[in-house]
Design a protein around this motif. Sequence first.
Motif, short mmCIF file in Angstrom:
data_model
loop_
_atom_site.label_atom_id
_atom_site.label_comp_id
_atom_site.label_asym_id
_atom_site.label_seq_id
_atom_site.Cartn_x
_atom_site.Cartn_y
_atom_site.Cartn_z
N ARG A 29 1.21 -0.97 -0.31
CA ARG A 29 -0.23 -0.06 0.38
C ARG A 29 1.43 1.23 0.29
NH1 ARG A 29 -3.82 -2.07 5.02
NH2 ARG A 29 -4.72 -4.14 3.49
N ALA A 30 2.00 1.36 1.22
CA ALA A 30 3.14 2.69 0.66
C ALA A 30 4.33 2.10 0.27
CB ALA A 30 2.89 3.08 2.26
N LEU A 31 4.90 0.24 0.29
CA LEU A 31 5.86 0.72 -0.16
C LEU A 31 6.27 1.63 -1.49
CD1 LEU A 31 8.56 -1.35 0.60
CD2 LEU A 31 7.75 -3.18 -1.24
N SER A 32 5.92 1.53 -2.62
CA SER A 32 6.22 2.35 -3.58
C SER A 32 6.55 3.79 -3.77
CB SER A 32 4.78 2.42 -4.89
OG SER A 32 5.21 1.08 -5.85
N GLY A 33 5.52 4.73 -3.13
CA GLY A 33 6.61 5.71 -2.66
C GLY A 33 7.60 5.42 -1.58
N ARG A 34 7.20 4.45 -0.61
CA ARG A 34 8.76 5.02 0.12
C ARG A 34 10.63 4.36 -0.36
NH1 ARG A 34 7.52 4.22 5.85
NH2 ARG A 34 9.39 3.13 6.06
N LEU A 35 10.02 3.71 -1.38
CA LEU A 35 11.20 3.62 -1.63
C LEU A 35 11.93 4.04 -2.91
CD1 LEU A 35 10.10 -0.28 -3.37
CD2 LEU A 35 12.58 0.55 -1.76
N ALA A 36 10.26 5.50 -3.11
CA ALA A 36 11.25 6.16 -4.34
C ALA A 36 11.10 7.49 -3.62
CB ALA A 36 9.70 7.06 -4.73
N ASP A 37 11.31 7.64 -2.37
CA ASP A 37 11.42 8.35 -1.23
C ASP A 37 12.61 8.14 -0.92
OD1 ASP A 37 9.02 10.12 -1.20
OD2 ASP A 37 7.85 9.76 0.24
N LYS A 38 13.28 7.23 -0.68
CA LYS A 38 14.34 6.52 -0.21
C LYS A 38 15.38 6.96 -0.85
CE LYS A 38 12.93 4.23 3.78
NZ LYS A 38 12.96 3.25 5.02
N ALA A 39 15.00 6.23 -2.49
CA ALA A 39 15.96 6.45 -3.27
C ALA A 39 16.72 7.33 -4.14
CB ALA A 39 15.22 5.40 -4.67
N GLY A 40 15.46 7.96 -3.98
CA GLY A 40 16.28 10.04 -4.43
C GLY A 40 15.42 10.18 -6.06
N GLN A 41 15.13 8.97 -6.49
CA GLN A 41 15.60 9.44 -7.75
C GLN A 41 14.36 7.69 -8.36
OE1 GLN A 41 19.21 9.07 -10.53
NE2 GLN A 41 19.36 7.09 -9.05
N GLY A 42 13.47 8.17 -10.18
CA GLY A 42 12.51 7.19 -9.91
C GLY A 42 11.99 6.59 -9.74
N ARG A 43 10.69 5.88 -10.52
CA ARG A 43 9.88 5.40 -9.99
C ARG A 43 9.76 3.77 -9.47
NH1 ARG A 43 5.48 5.96 -11.98
NH2 ARG A 43 6.04 5.80 -14.10
N PHE A 44 9.02 3.40 -8.58
CA PHE A 44 9.08 2.21 -8.58
C PHE A 44 7.56 1.12 -8.18
CE2 PHE A 44 12.47 2.88 -6.10
CZ PHE A 44 13.87 2.42 -6.00
N ASP A 45 7.41 0.23 -9.08
CA ASP A 45 6.29 -0.41 -9.17
C ASP A 45 6.04 -1.36 -8.87
OD1 ASP A 45 3.81 -1.71 -10.27
OD2 ASP A 45 4.13 -1.76 -12.22
N VAL A 46 5.39 -1.97 -7.61
CA VAL A 46 5.62 -2.51 -6.76
C VAL A 46 4.02 -3.83 -7.22
CG1 VAL A 46 5.64 -3.86 -4.57
CG2 VAL A 46 6.99 -1.77 -4.59
N LYS A 47 3.93 -5.06 -6.84
CA LYS A 47 3.10 -6.34 -7.64
C LYS A 47 3.93 -6.99 -6.36
CE LYS A 47 2.87 -4.64 -12.52
NZ LYS A 47 3.06 -5.66 -13.72
N VAL A 48 2.34 -8.04 -6.43
CA VAL A 48 2.65 -9.21 -5.68
C VAL A 48 1.80 -10.01 -6.54
CG1 VAL A 48 1.59 -10.22 -3.53
CG2 VAL A 48 1.93 -7.77 -3.10
N VAL A 49 2.90 -11.47 -6.20
CA VAL A 49 2.51 -12.85 -6.95
C VAL A 49 2.88 -13.32 -6.42
CG1 VAL A 49 2.97 -14.28 -9.16
CG2 VAL A 49 3.68 -11.98 -9.43
#
Length: 376
Positions: A29-49
Amino acid sequence: MHRSPQDVTVVVLLADPDAPTDIARRMTRALSGRLADKAGQGRFDVKVVSEPFSAGTEDPPTLMRRIKDRGSTEDWDIVVALTDLPLHAHGRRLVADLSHDHGLALLSLPSLGGLRLQTRARRAVEEAVLDLAGPQDTGARERPRGRRRPQPLGVRLTPVRPGRVGEEETADLRYVVSGPRGYLRVLAGMVRANRPWRLVPGLSKALAAALATGAVATVNSTVWSLAEALSAPRLVIAMVGSVALMIGWIVVDAQLWHRTAEGSPEARQRARLYNTSTVLTVGIGVLVCYVGLLLINVVWALFILNDQVFASLTREPLDATDLWTLSWFVASTATVGGALGSGLESDEAIRAAAYSKREQERRQMARDGHGDQGAT
């Protein structure tokens, strides 16, 4: 590692069914945003399989190869696999395996402990993804395998530390826990994964037998006299004995004790770990039942007992201390009756109540002769 267009990193959480899938879905629910904030660049698209990728094996190298093969068929940049099976590697309890060349990570949830599991799992996934997605050391190729510079995962999850990686393994960085703290951490995680509170409704017939025993014992004048004569140490012994009897009865009758045909130290270590977690899981469930019986007996005694009748038979007036002592003793007696009643439950029902889905499958395969494939 694949790289998606428009600087989007596709992160897939490959989770075993049941608890790992639930944990993975909650953190997305919040992982994509947290990863982008910590990485400082780019976007992350998180999926569950959700797939049973750990079916039939507990060997980390085998699991990493499965994850690699699964990821190679998809356009995924990073794959983080979550399992609730305790994993071992080179005699150590595994926390995580990482492969920077392939963008893979394997995370064993029990190694994160039994408290704040969701938070710890999210933190471990974040650190693993950022480690795999970030730039590598220029000398990483020349470093010996398993000797990469440890990333924050090992620091944030104390007492986690780097572990040895074999030359032929897919992983190039490993984190393990060891020593008494590590053992207790994994044990707590295994008990947490089994969710012992589910054992209470799974023992419905045993509870029915215990309630019936307690109801009859409460109105028995002989029980009144016995309760009056018992000291606190004897009541404690009766409680411990009845709880231990019910735990032992359930473990033996439902064939919950794990036996291994292997003679290696690692196999014996795993067997001890599984059996300890079983006893603790069943023990917590039985203690919850015991407390419930005690409270029900107190209410029943308040409703049914008559002061004058009690005093005429025991020669002591019924007060709060007598009421509590009687209810305590009756709870121990009722627990013995519940142990006998647990024999009416099917073994499958007790296993389903005592173990997670992955643990049930692992034990079933072990009984069929295909399990207990530990790390070498």
